[in-house]
Every structure is written in structure tokens, then in C-alpha cells.
Design an enzyme around this catalytic site. Structure first.
Site, mmCIF file in Angstrom:
data_model
loop_
_atom_site.group_PDB
_atom_site.id
_atom_site.type_symbol
_atom_site.label_atom_id
_atom_site.label_comp_id
_atom_site.label_asym_id
_atom_site.label_seq_id
_atom_site.Cartn_x
_atom_site.Cartn_y
_atom_site.Cartn_z
ATOM 1 N N ASP A 41 0.965 -1.215 0.024
ATOM 2 C CA ASP A 41 0.007 -0.076 -0.081
ATOM 3 C C ASP A 41 0.886 1.183 -0.225
ATOM 4 O OD1 ASP A 41 -2.311 -1.481 0.034
ATOM 5 O OD2 ASP A 41 -2.542 -1.473 2.083
ATOM 6 N N ASP A 99 -7.200 -1.256 -4.459
ATOM 7 C CA ASP A 99 -8.276 -0.854 -3.329
ATOM 8 C C ASP A 99 -9.149 0.189 -3.996
ATOM 9 O OD1 ASP A 99 -7.063 -2.536 -1.317
ATOM 10 O OD2 ASP A 99 -5.802 -0.819 -0.509
#
Length: 170
Positions: free
Chosen positions: A124, A146
Site C-alpha cells: 500500500d 483498493d
């Protein structure tokens, strides 16, 4: 819906999944190996966004963090089952909007699953925040997979809440 239209919707969903997964993986490969973000983080992109380096051992938004290998394989198994179920839904999609939304979710799930297999965690990097005088808001750190998943879920929610009503209105 005709068989031809259904086939076009399935193709749209599949192409969307490939594009979402490819964009996610390309961004991660670039930031990890070419830009070498772990050595340069944080990278300030302006007042609202930074690129940071986070090893997410959980699912979206850092939920259900696992440290062991067994937990990582369980999360991967869950993703595989979800992709199979969403793929079956895509094969029965009745319109292009549903297929597009499902393609985004599938592509994002596959993108994060690739990370889990390759690294044992999900990379991330997008950190959204608002810092003003006397007030601070820090959002989760996320990635393009995401974003695709959330956009797909929003599309499905929109369709189920509003699109059906519009079609049924007199």
C-alpha cells in the site's frame, strides 16, 4: 438481454479486470523497484497526498492483520474464493454497468492477491490526509487495487439502490 449483449458485457468486465490489475501491478512495480519508494518515502505529492511504503498483512484498509504464513494463505484463499464467486456473477451479468463494476472488483482483488503471493503482504502506498491549523484527518494507506475494489462496490451499490428504481418508474 440477448446472448450477444451478455457476451459483450462479460468481455467488458474481463477487460476491465485485466486493466485494473495491470494498472495496480504497474504502479507497484514502478514504485517498489524503479523509484525505490522504501528508500525515498514519504514522497510528498501535495497538501493532500503522500506516497509512503506500507506492508499490509491484512485485507483492505489494514483490517484483519495477520503475522504468520498460515494467516496469509487463509487471506489468499478467501480472495481466490471471492474472485471465483465474482467471476460466476460476471458470467451472469445482465448489463454493462454491473459487468464493469464486477471487473473493477475482480481486477483489484487479483492485483492484491499477486502481492500476497509475491511478497507475503500487500504493498500500500497512497496516503490521503488533511492537516490544517488545529485539525488533522489521516485516511488509510491504500493502493490502486483498493481504489478499483471500492469503485466497483460503489457501482454495484448505486445500481442496486438507484438504477433498479429508475427502470421501474412509470
Amino acid at each position: 438481454m440477448t446472448a450477444l449483449a451478455r457476451s459483450a458485457a462479460v468481455r467488458l468486465g474481463a477487460v476491465t479486470a485485466v486493466i485494473a490489475c495491470a494498472a495496480d501491478q504497474a504502479s507497484k512495480v514502478y514504485l517498489l523497484f524503479l523509484y525505490q519508494l522504501p528508500q525515498h518515502a514519504p514522497l510528498r505529492l501535495g497538501p493532500l497526498f503522500d506516497f509512503v511504503f506500507v506492508r499490509n498483512r491484512g485485507i483492505s484498509y489494514g483490517l484483519f492483520q495477520t503475522q504468520g504464513e498460515l494467516g496469509q494463505w487463509l487471506l489468499l484463499g478467501f480472495k481466490v474464493a471471492a474472485v471465483i464467486a465474482l467471476g460466476a456473477w460476471l458470467l451472469n451479468a445482465r448489463d454493462r454497468f454491473t459487468a464493469l463494476s464486477l471487473g473493477l472488483i475482480i481486477g483489484g482483488a487479483i492485483g492484491n492477491a499477486i502481492d500476497r503471493v509475491a511478497y507475503g503482504w500487500v504493498f500500500d502506498f497512497v496516503f490521503f490526509h488533511i492537516h490544517t491549523a488545529g485539525w488533522r484527518f489521516d485516511w488509510y494507506v491504500f493502493n490502486l487495487a483498493d481504489v478499483a475494489i471500492v469503485a466497483g462496490v460503489i457501482g454495484l451499490l448505486y445500481e442496486s439502490l438507484f438504477a433498479g428504481r429508475a427502470a421501474k418508474a412509470p
